[in-house]
Design an enzyme around this catalytic site. Structure first.
Site, PDB file in Angstrom:
ATOM      1  N   GLY A  27       0.816  -1.210   0.000  1.00 46.37           N
ATOM      2  CA  GLY A  27       0.000   0.000   0.000  1.00 46.37           C
ATOM      3  C   GLY A  27       0.850   1.261   0.000  1.00 46.37           C
ATOM      4  O   GLY A  27       2.027   1.228  -0.332  1.00 46.37           O
ATOM      5  N   GLY A  32       5.004   4.269  -9.122  1.00 49.47           N
ATOM      6  CA  GLY A  32       5.810   3.062  -9.331  1.00 49.47           C
ATOM      7  C   GLY A  32       4.953   1.814  -9.212  1.00 49.47           C
ATOM      8  O   GLY A  32       5.006   0.905 -10.064  1.00 49.47           O
ATOM      9  N   HIS A  33       4.125   1.751  -8.174  1.00 54.16           N
ATOM     10  CA  HIS A  33       3.199   0.616  -8.032  1.00 54.16           C
ATOM     11  C   HIS A  33       2.267   0.544  -9.249  1.00 54.16           C
ATOM     12  O   HIS A  33       1.978  -0.536  -9.767  1.00 54.16           O
ATOM     13  CB  HIS A  33       2.328   0.777  -6.790  1.00 54.16           C
ATOM     14  CG  HIS A  33       3.055   0.688  -5.486  1.00 54.16           C
ATOM     15  ND1 HIS A  33       3.181   1.755  -4.645  1.00 54.16           N
ATOM     16  CD2 HIS A  33       3.669  -0.349  -4.866  1.00 54.16           C
ATOM     17  CE1 HIS A  33       3.840   1.389  -3.555  1.00 54.16           C
ATOM     18  NE2 HIS A  33       4.148   0.111  -3.664  1.00 54.16           N
ATOM     19  N   GLN A  57       7.939  -9.387   7.729  1.00 50.01           N
ATOM     20  CA  GLN A  57       9.143  -8.964   7.003  1.00 50.01           C
ATOM     21  C   GLN A  57       9.811  -7.750   7.625  1.00 50.01           C
ATOM     22  O   GLN A  57      10.813  -7.275   7.113  1.00 50.01           O
ATOM     23  CB  GLN A  57       8.842  -8.724   5.521  1.00 50.01           C
ATOM     24  CG  GLN A  57       8.020  -7.491   5.219  1.00 50.01           C
ATOM     25  CD  GLN A  57       7.581  -7.473   3.772  1.00 50.01           C
ATOM     26  OE1 GLN A  57       6.751  -8.259   3.331  1.00 50.01           O
ATOM     27  NE2 GLN A  57       8.142  -6.556   2.994  1.00 50.01           N
ATOM     28  N   LYS A 146      13.043  -2.162  -8.439  1.00 56.32           N
ATOM     29  CA  LYS A 146      13.421  -1.287  -7.323  1.00 56.32           C
ATOM     30  C   LYS A 146      13.917  -2.128  -6.134  1.00 56.32           C
ATOM     31  O   LYS A 146      14.868  -1.764  -5.460  1.00 56.32           O
ATOM     32  CB  LYS A 146      12.201  -0.453  -6.925  1.00 56.32           C
ATOM     33  CG  LYS A 146      12.217   0.152  -5.546  1.00 56.32           C
ATOM     34  CD  LYS A 146      13.091   1.372  -5.479  1.00 56.32           C
ATOM     35  CE  LYS A 146      12.918   2.157  -4.199  1.00 56.32           C
ATOM     36  NZ  LYS A 146      12.873   1.393  -2.984  1.00 56.32           N
ATOM     37  N   SER A 183       7.305   4.246  -1.075  1.00 51.20           N
ATOM     38  CA  SER A 183       6.337   4.660  -0.047  1.00 51.20           C
ATOM     39  C   SER A 183       7.056   5.367   1.091  1.00 51.20           C
ATOM     40  O   SER A 183       6.476   6.200   1.787  1.00 51.20           O
ATOM     41  CB  SER A 183       5.598   3.438   0.503  1.00 51.20           C
ATOM     42  OG  SER A 183       5.018   2.713  -0.561  1.00 51.20           O
ATOM     43  N   ARG A 184       8.329   5.020   1.308  1.00 49.74           N
ATOM     44  CA  ARG A 184       9.069   5.610   2.431  1.00 49.74           C
ATOM     45  C   ARG A 184       9.535   7.035   2.130  1.00 49.74           C
ATOM     46  O   ARG A 184       9.953   7.734   3.047  1.00 49.74           O
ATOM     47  CB  ARG A 184      10.261   4.721   2.804  1.00 49.74           C
ATOM     48  CG  ARG A 184       9.811   3.398   3.437  1.00 49.74           C
ATOM     49  CD  ARG A 184      10.969   2.587   4.003  1.00 49.74           C
ATOM     50  NE  ARG A 184      10.490   1.508   4.855  1.00 49.74           N
ATOM     51  CZ  ARG A 184      10.363   0.229   4.468  1.00 49.74           C
ATOM     52  NH1 ARG A 184      10.682  -0.126   3.233  1.00 49.74           N
ATOM     53  NH2 ARG A 184       9.918  -0.692   5.315  1.00 49.74           N
TER      54      ARG A 184
HETATM   55  P1  AMP Z   1       6.012  -2.357  -1.688  1.00 51.66           P
HETATM   56  O1  AMP Z   1       4.631  -1.788  -1.551  1.00 51.66           O
HETATM   57  O2  AMP Z   1       7.102  -1.406  -1.327  1.00 51.66           O
HETATM   58  O3  AMP Z   1       6.144  -3.712  -1.053  1.00 51.66           O
HETATM   59  O4  AMP Z   1       6.202  -2.595  -3.254  1.00 51.66           O
HETATM   60  C1  AMP Z   1       5.298  -3.403  -3.975  1.00 51.66           C
HETATM   61  C2  AMP Z   1       5.871  -3.679  -5.332  1.00 51.66           C
HETATM   62  O5  AMP Z   1       6.083  -2.450  -6.023  1.00 51.66           O
HETATM   63  C3  AMP Z   1       7.260  -4.371  -5.263  1.00 51.66           C
HETATM   64  O6  AMP Z   1       7.336  -5.338  -6.298  1.00 51.66           O
HETATM   65  C4  AMP Z   1       8.200  -3.227  -5.502  1.00 51.66           C
HETATM   66  O7  AMP Z   1       9.440  -3.624  -6.054  1.00 51.66           O
HETATM   67  C5  AMP Z   1       7.414  -2.384  -6.480  1.00 51.66           C
HETATM   68  N1  AMP Z   1       7.888  -0.988  -6.489  1.00 51.66           N
HETATM   69  C6  AMP Z   1       8.064  -0.182  -5.416  1.00 51.66           C
HETATM   70  N2  AMP Z   1       8.557   1.014  -5.817  1.00 51.66           N
HETATM   71  C7  AMP Z   1       8.713   0.944  -7.163  1.00 51.66           C
HETATM   72  C8  AMP Z   1       9.198   1.846  -8.170  1.00 51.66           C
HETATM   73  N3  AMP Z   1       9.623   3.068  -7.847  1.00 51.66           N
HETATM   74  N4  AMP Z   1       9.195   1.440  -9.458  1.00 51.66           N
HETATM   75  C9  AMP Z   1       8.771   0.192  -9.787  1.00 51.66           C
HETATM   76  N5  AMP Z   1       8.298  -0.704  -8.889  1.00 51.66           N
HETATM   77  C10 AMP Z   1       8.278  -0.340  -7.597  1.00 51.66           C
END
Ligand code: AMP
Length: 284
Positions: A27, A32-33, A57, A146, A183-184
């Site tokens: 979330g 990017g998501h 995690q 990423k 997200s961070r």
């Molecule tokens: P997270 O919500 O951080 O667990 O990310 C969910 C998915 O989105 C993971 O597969 C991440 O690698 C991908 N993701 C996060 N940030 C990016 C970004 N800037 N560009 C492409 N994919 C991303």
């Protein structure tokens, strides 16, 4: 768009859909998501997203409780992107009290880089992704480059467990100034946000050096560190580097000579926020 928080509810909805591409997330969705969602749509007529901040995690001193959870914004973005189903389980739904959690690990991939600083991280990632795969039952799953090590670990898990799922890696989506979307990033104040730019600058500089023919990874590493350590007019922003190196693209082992496809990888704390980023680096 269906939004389901129970495993049984999700399974019932999923059973009515055919070929499905899946994007697991925690979330706090950003562009990017959504680039993963768009890629998912290219692979299947139906797309499912999960939104779950997975406690297993996170390490005991990490940001699990303060991790952003803007669920209404997230759902709006999914709806606008044409997502069919969103799975939003609670921690109790995924990890019911009294049910032991299967531990999964894949050494040595899980022990280097992130694994050295977050020793339990990938065991948590693997167990939640495997559970989500079992619940969502996708034909395709999209992950971002990423989190390059995570993508490698998931590919290895799928191979080692013969899971019938195609893993699609998607390029990193960046802000206009180069900062990798995360997200961070919303934890960063204005000065920290500016200081964080040294990460993408350093990574792009390494790519450029390699393109111009440099094959000594020691030289590439030094160039990367030089950028990361350059505080400019922001010496008051504390930073610390967890790792900044060049690794083999497939095994993630540190390289001495750039004689194969590689990845420059960084984990750095800016203020109190830990950021990771990476780029492909290839011998020319
Ligand atoms: P997270 O919500 O951080 O667990 O990310 C969910 C998915 O989105 C993971 O597969 C991440 O690698 C991908 N993701 C996060 N940030 C990016 C970004 N800037 N560009 C492409 N994919 C991303």
């Amino acid at each position: 768009m269906l939004v389901l928080d129970s495993i049984s509810g999700f399974r019932a909805a999923r059973a009515k859909l055919g070929r499905l591409a899946f994007v697991p997330t925690m979330g706090a969705l950003h562009a990017g998501h959504m680039s993963l969602v768009h890629e998912a749509r290219r692979h299947a007529p139906h797309v499912a997203v999960s939104i779950f901040v997975n406690p297993t995690q996170f390490g005991p001193t990490e940001d699990f409780t303060k991790y952003p959870r803007p669920i209404e914004d997230d759902l709006r973005m999914c709806r606008d992107a044409g997502v069919d189903c969103v799975f939003t389980p609670t921690a109790a739904e995924m990890y019911p009290a009294g049910v032991p959690i299967t531990l999964l690990d894949l050494p040595p991939l899980t022990k280097t880089l992130e694994g050295r600083f977050r020793p339990t991280h990938f065991a948590g990632v693997c167990v939640v992704v495997l559970k989500l795969f079992n619940i969502v039952s996708p034909q395709i799953a999209c992950f971002g480059e990423k989190d390059f090590q995570q993508l490698a670990v998931i590919r290895a898990m799928v191979k080692s467990l013969d899971l019938p799922i195609d893993i699609v890696g998607c390029p990193t989506f960046r802000e206009a100034d180069g900062l990798a979307m995360s997200s961070r990033n919303r934890y960063l104040n204005a000065d920290e946000r500016r200081r964080a730019l040294s990460i993408s600058r350093g990574l792009f500089a390494v790519q450029e050096l390699a393109r111009s023919g440099e094959i000594s990874c020691e030289v590439l590493r030094r160039e990367l560190r030089r950028h990361l350590e350059h505080a400019g007019d922001l010496p008051h922003v504390p930073t610390s580097i967890d790792y900044a190196t060049v690794v083999d693209r497939d095994h993630l082992s540190e390289l001495t000579t750039l004689d194969r496809p590689a990845r420059a990888v960084v984990a750095m704390r800016v203020g109190t926020t830990r950021l990771i980023d990476n780029v492909p680096v290839n011998p020319n």
